[in-house]
Scaffold this motif. Structure first.
Motif, mmCIF file in Angstrom:
data_model
loop_
_atom_site.group_PDB
_atom_site.id
_atom_site.type_symbol
_atom_site.label_atom_id
_atom_site.label_comp_id
_atom_site.label_asym_id
_atom_site.label_seq_id
_atom_site.Cartn_x
_atom_site.Cartn_y
_atom_site.Cartn_z
ATOM 1 N N PHE A 60 0.834 -1.205 0.000
ATOM 2 C CA PHE A 60 0.000 0.000 0.000
ATOM 3 C C PHE A 60 0.866 1.251 0.000
ATOM 4 O O PHE A 60 0.642 2.185 -0.776
ATOM 5 C CB PHE A 60 -0.936 0.001 1.209
ATOM 6 N N VAL A 61 1.877 1.275 0.852
ATOM 7 C CA VAL A 61 2.749 2.454 0.957
ATOM 8 C C VAL A 61 3.490 2.686 -0.358
ATOM 9 O O VAL A 61 3.564 3.826 -0.844
ATOM 10 C CB VAL A 61 3.744 2.284 2.126
ATOM 11 N N VAL A 62 4.032 1.626 -0.954
ATOM 12 C CA VAL A 62 4.748 1.765 -2.225
ATOM 13 C C VAL A 62 3.806 2.255 -3.324
ATOM 14 O O VAL A 62 4.221 2.996 -4.230
ATOM 15 C CB VAL A 62 5.410 0.430 -2.621
ATOM 16 N N GLY A 63 2.540 1.865 -3.241
ATOM 17 C CA GLY A 63 1.577 2.263 -4.266
ATOM 18 C C GLY A 63 1.033 3.671 -4.116
ATOM 19 O O GLY A 63 0.418 4.191 -5.057
ATOM 20 N N VAL A 64 1.249 4.307 -2.982
ATOM 21 C CA VAL A 64 0.697 5.650 -2.756
ATOM 22 C C VAL A 64 1.148 6.655 -3.827
ATOM 23 O O VAL A 64 0.321 7.443 -4.322
ATOM 24 C CB VAL A 64 1.022 6.148 -1.334
ATOM 25 N N PRO A 65 2.436 6.700 -4.236
ATOM 26 C CA PRO A 65 2.806 7.635 -5.316
ATOM 27 C C PRO A 65 1.998 7.423 -6.592
ATOM 28 O O PRO A 65 1.616 8.391 -7.260
ATOM 29 C CB PRO A 65 4.289 7.343 -5.541
ATOM 30 N N ALA A 66 1.700 6.156 -6.924
ATOM 31 C CA ALA A 66 0.898 5.871 -8.113
ATOM 32 C C ALA A 66 -0.538 6.347 -7.942
ATOM 33 O O ALA A 66 -1.209 6.703 -8.922
ATOM 34 C CB ALA A 66 0.917 4.378 -8.421
ATOM 35 N N ALA A 67 -1.036 6.350 -6.705
ATOM 36 C CA ALA A 67 -2.378 6.859 -6.435
ATOM 37 C C ALA A 67 -2.418 8.382 -6.485
ATOM 38 O O ALA A 67 -3.445 8.971 -6.834
ATOM 39 C CB ALA A 67 -2.870 6.360 -5.079
ATOM 40 N N LEU A 68 -1.310 9.015 -6.144
ATOM 41 C CA LEU A 68 -1.267 10.477 -6.133
ATOM 42 C C LEU A 68 -1.013 11.063 -7.516
ATOM 43 O O LEU A 68 -1.475 12.168 -7.816
ATOM 44 C CB LEU A 68 -0.187 10.950 -5.156
ATOM 45 N N ASP A 69 -0.253 10.342 -8.366
ATOM 46 C CA ASP A 69 0.010 10.831 -9.718
ATOM 47 C C ASP A 69 0.145 9.652 -10.662
ATOM 48 O O ASP A 69 0.953 8.745 -10.434
ATOM 49 C CB ASP A 69 1.285 11.672 -9.768
ATOM 50 N N ILE A 70 -0.623 9.668 -11.738
ATOM 51 C CA ILE A 70 -0.725 8.522 -12.641
ATOM 52 C C ILE A 70 0.580 8.205 -13.348
ATOM 53 O O ILE A 70 0.782 7.074 -13.823
ATOM 54 C CB ILE A 70 -1.862 8.758 -13.663
ATOM 55 N N ILE A 71 1.509 9.151 -13.430
ATOM 56 C CA ILE A 71 2.762 8.853 -14.127
ATOM 57 C C ILE A 71 3.524 7.721 -13.457
ATOM 58 O O ILE A 71 4.272 6.973 -14.104
ATOM 59 C CB ILE A 71 3.660 10.104 -14.246
ATOM 60 N N PHE A 72 3.319 7.537 -12.142
ATOM 61 C CA PHE A 72 4.012 6.460 -11.447
ATOM 62 C C PHE A 72 3.455 5.082 -11.818
ATOM 63 O O PHE A 72 4.137 4.071 -11.598
ATOM 64 C CB PHE A 72 3.965 6.685 -9.934
ATOM 65 N N ILE A 73 2.241 5.038 -12.375
ATOM 66 C CA ILE A 73 1.754 3.779 -12.931
ATOM 67 C C ILE A 73 2.698 3.317 -14.030
ATOM 68 O O ILE A 73 3.084 2.144 -14.101
ATOM 69 C CB ILE A 73 0.323 3.932 -13.504
ATOM 70 N N ASP A 74 3.096 4.233 -14.913
ATOM 71 C CA ASP A 74 4.038 3.893 -15.978
ATOM 72 C C ASP A 74 5.426 3.571 -15.426
ATOM 73 O O ASP A 74 6.102 2.661 -15.918
ATOM 74 C CB ASP A 74 4.141 5.041 -16.982
ATOM 75 N N VAL A 75 5.869 4.329 -14.416
ATOM 76 C CA VAL A 75 7.177 4.058 -13.812
ATOM 77 C C VAL A 75 7.240 2.616 -13.314
ATOM 78 O O VAL A 75 8.219 1.892 -13.560
ATOM 79 C CB VAL A 75 7.456 5.029 -12.646
ATOM 80 N N TYR A 76 6.203 2.178 -12.615
ATOM 81 C CA TYR A 76 6.172 0.821 -12.072
ATOM 82 C C TYR A 76 5.888 -0.221 -13.156
ATOM 83 O O TYR A 76 6.547 -1.253 -13.236
ATOM 84 C CB TYR A 76 5.097 0.709 -10.983
ATOM 85 N N ASP A 77 4.876 0.054 -14.003
ATOM 86 C CA ASP A 77 4.398 -0.951 -14.956
ATOM 87 C C ASP A 77 5.434 -1.257 -16.037
ATOM 88 O O ASP A 77 5.663 -2.426 -16.370
ATOM 89 C CB ASP A 77 3.092 -0.470 -15.602
ATOM 90 N N LEU A 78 6.042 -0.236 -16.608
ATOM 91 C CA LEU A 78 7.004 -0.472 -17.682
ATOM 92 C C LEU A 78 8.220 -1.243 -17.189
ATOM 93 O O LEU A 78 8.820 -2.021 -17.940
ATOM 94 C CB LEU A 78 7.437 0.858 -18.302
ATOM 95 N N PHE A 79 8.577 -1.049 -15.921
ATOM 96 C CA PHE A 79 9.717 -1.786 -15.365
ATOM 97 C C PHE A 79 9.316 -3.204 -14.952
ATOM 98 O O PHE A 79 9.929 -4.180 -15.381
ATOM 99 C CB PHE A 79 10.288 -1.031 -14.164
ATOM 100 N N ALA A 80 8.278 -3.314 -14.112
ATOM 101 C CA ALA A 80 7.905 -4.621 -13.571
ATOM 102 C C ALA A 80 7.311 -5.524 -14.639
ATOM 103 O O ALA A 80 7.686 -6.693 -14.762
ATOM 104 C CB ALA A 80 6.920 -4.453 -12.417
ATOM 105 N N ASN A 81 6.371 -4.984 -15.427
ATOM 106 C CA ASN A 81 5.690 -5.799 -16.426
ATOM 107 C C ASN A 81 6.526 -5.961 -17.693
ATOM 108 O O ASN A 81 6.613 -7.053 -18.256
ATOM 109 C CB ASN A 81 4.335 -5.174 -16.770
ATOM 110 N N GLY A 82 7.146 -4.876 -18.146
ATOM 111 C CA GLY A 82 7.882 -4.942 -19.401
ATOM 112 C C GLY A 82 9.239 -5.594 -19.289
ATOM 113 O O GLY A 82 9.698 -6.244 -20.230
ATOM 114 N N VAL A 83 9.915 -5.423 -18.141
ATOM 115 C CA VAL A 83 11.284 -5.930 -17.993
ATOM 116 C C VAL A 83 11.357 -7.120 -17.036
ATOM 117 O O VAL A 83 11.804 -8.211 -17.417
ATOM 118 C CB VAL A 83 12.232 -4.810 -17.524
#
Length: 452
Positions: free
Chosen positions: A351-374
């Motif tokens: 939950f804590v790690v996900g808070v930046p993604a909840a506050l600004d959608i750009i962090f969805i890409d920061v996490y997703d492109l790394f975790a899912n893509g790589v």
């Protein structure tokens, strides 16, 4: 050592594995990937990769999990030596990062159920985009992120049989029934014919000219939608008995998962084409902006939208509990932590790690492109190399348990891993890593410059 948990029934295992695979990857991610990468052109490549890469790699994870009866980290410690023992950390890290932002997106779906029930979808893409912006960031998003994560923690804390297995026996059949009903409804819409032409008639010229974009996107989608590379299938298979036919179970899971993703397209594109909204217009926000706007134009659109987003919410939950089980099983197996505190601690951390993604959608890409893509594809690549070249005899022996006559299946599987699967995954990791570097030095660097 306490006796390890196990699945009560074969159906429970299959439904749990399908439930893991059938989540946001199928209903949120798949339609917008199809829209971004050429409609049926993407669909063809995706289906080929499910068959040629997804199925062999599911078997890899099943073999590792059942043989070791451990989470990904513990499994590789048992099987490997030297650097090979560290592969499991790629899986656990990927699962941890993915669930941290997955929960944020799942929170959006819950919020959109409520908007539909209140009849508050907006009819134009511009207004729908503004509505999505309000839902997807800020305190509202943090609250629904928390609500969803609490639900995940509660189910996983009950364990395999009383928590995960019991819940998926309700959720997965409900997902399938509701999606089929929505697909039948979408078939009656006036834009269905044009939508099916876009979705089902591939332009092979598009594939040839854009394969460097379509291939890595389709491969990452195949891994994400089948829950590969994050340790779910290793962990779930670790609770299996030796009498199970792993190849048969893997085939059922891959077929059901792919069928549900395909059905999501049969729903999304007729609704979009009927409303006159371009299929590739919204990217990751497709179902929240374009589809929500389209629902606003349809009779009883609020109710239909609430049903659709309700299905997405249930699917997201069925996947999230599987990812949570991966990291929870690590603490249980490797450190002897009881299930309830292990689940609570990890859920809070995610939950804590996900808070930046909840506050600004750009962090969805920061996490997703790394975790899912790589990370997902890298984990699959490393494990395929290990199984195909380091311990192939052990893998073939494990695969043969529960299969009356393995015949040429085992040899074909090993050689698929050794050459075409490994070559394809190396190419995908390289392309996706380059794309991620471009994102970090481009869009994300610009965001940092504006906000810091």
């Amino acid at each position: 050592m306490a006796q390890r948990e196990s699945w009560a029934t074969r159906a429970g295992f299959i439904l749990a594995a399908v439930g893991s695979a059938v989540g946001l990857g199928n209903i949120w991610r798949f339609p917008y990937q199809v829209g971004e990468y050429g409609g049926a052109a993407f669909l063809v490549v995706y289906l080929l990769l499910i068959l040629g890469i997804g199925f062999p790699v599911i078997l890899v994870e099943f073999v590792v999990g059942r043989h070791t009866e451990r989470n990904p980290v513990g499994a590789l410690k048992r099987l490997g030596t030297g650097a090979w023992t560290k592969i499991g950390w790629v899986f656990v890290t990927a699962g941890f990062i993915i669930l941290s932002y997955y929960s944020v997106v799942a929170g959006w779906t819950v919020r959109y159920v409520l908007l539909g029930l209140q009849g508050e979808y907006t009819a134009t893409p511009e207004a729908a985009g503004q509505q999505f912006g309000a839902v997807a960031s800020g305190l509202d998003a943090v609250v629904f992120h928390a609500i969803f994560m609490v639900a995940v923690i509660a189910i996983v804390a009950f364990g395999i049989e009383r928590g995960i297995e019991l819940s998926v026996k309700v959720m997965v059949p409900a997902i399938i029934a509701l999606l089929i009903g929505l697909a039948v409804y979408a078939f009656t819409l006036e834009g269905a014919g044009e939508a099916y032409a876009y979705y089902l008639s591939p332009d092979f010229g598009t594939i040839a000219s854009n394969w460097t974009s379509i291939l890595p996107a389709a491969a990452a989608q195949a891994f994400f939608t089948l829950s590969l590379g994050m340790g779910v299938m290793i962990t779930y298979a670790s609770y299996l008995g030796e009498d199970r036919n792993l190849a048969e179970d893997a085939g059922i899971i891959a077929f059901l998962d792919t069928g549900i993703a395909f059905t999501a397209g049969l729903i999304a594109f007729p609704i979009l084409f009927t409303a006159g909204i371009p299929a590739g217009s919204s990217g990751p926000a497709l179902i929240f902006v374009s589809l929500a706007a389209a629902f606003a134009e349809l009779p009883f659109g609020g109710i239909l939208g609430a049903i659709f987003f309700g299905v997405v919410s249930i699917a997201a939950l069925s996947s999230a509990i599987s990812i949570m089980e991966v990291v929870t099983s690590y603490l249980i197996d490797e450190h002897g932590v009881d299930r309830v505190p292990a689940t609570a601690m990890l859920g809070t951390a995610m939950f804590v790690v996900g808070v930046p993604a909840a506050l600004d959608i750009i962090f969805i890409d920061v996490y997703d492109l790394f975790a899912n893509g790589v990370l997902l594809v890298l984990g699959g690549l490393l494990l395929s190399i290990f199984i195909g070249w380091v311990v192939p005899d052990l893998a073939l022996d494990e695969l043969g348990k529960g299969i009356t006559n393995i015949g040429s299946l085992g040899v074909t599987w090993i050689w698929l891993l050794r050459i075409p699967v490994i070559i394809a995954l190396i190419a995908v990791v390289a392309l996706n890593a380059w794309d991620y570097y471009g994102f970090l030095t481009g869009d994300f660097a610009a965001w940092l410059g504006e906000n810091l």
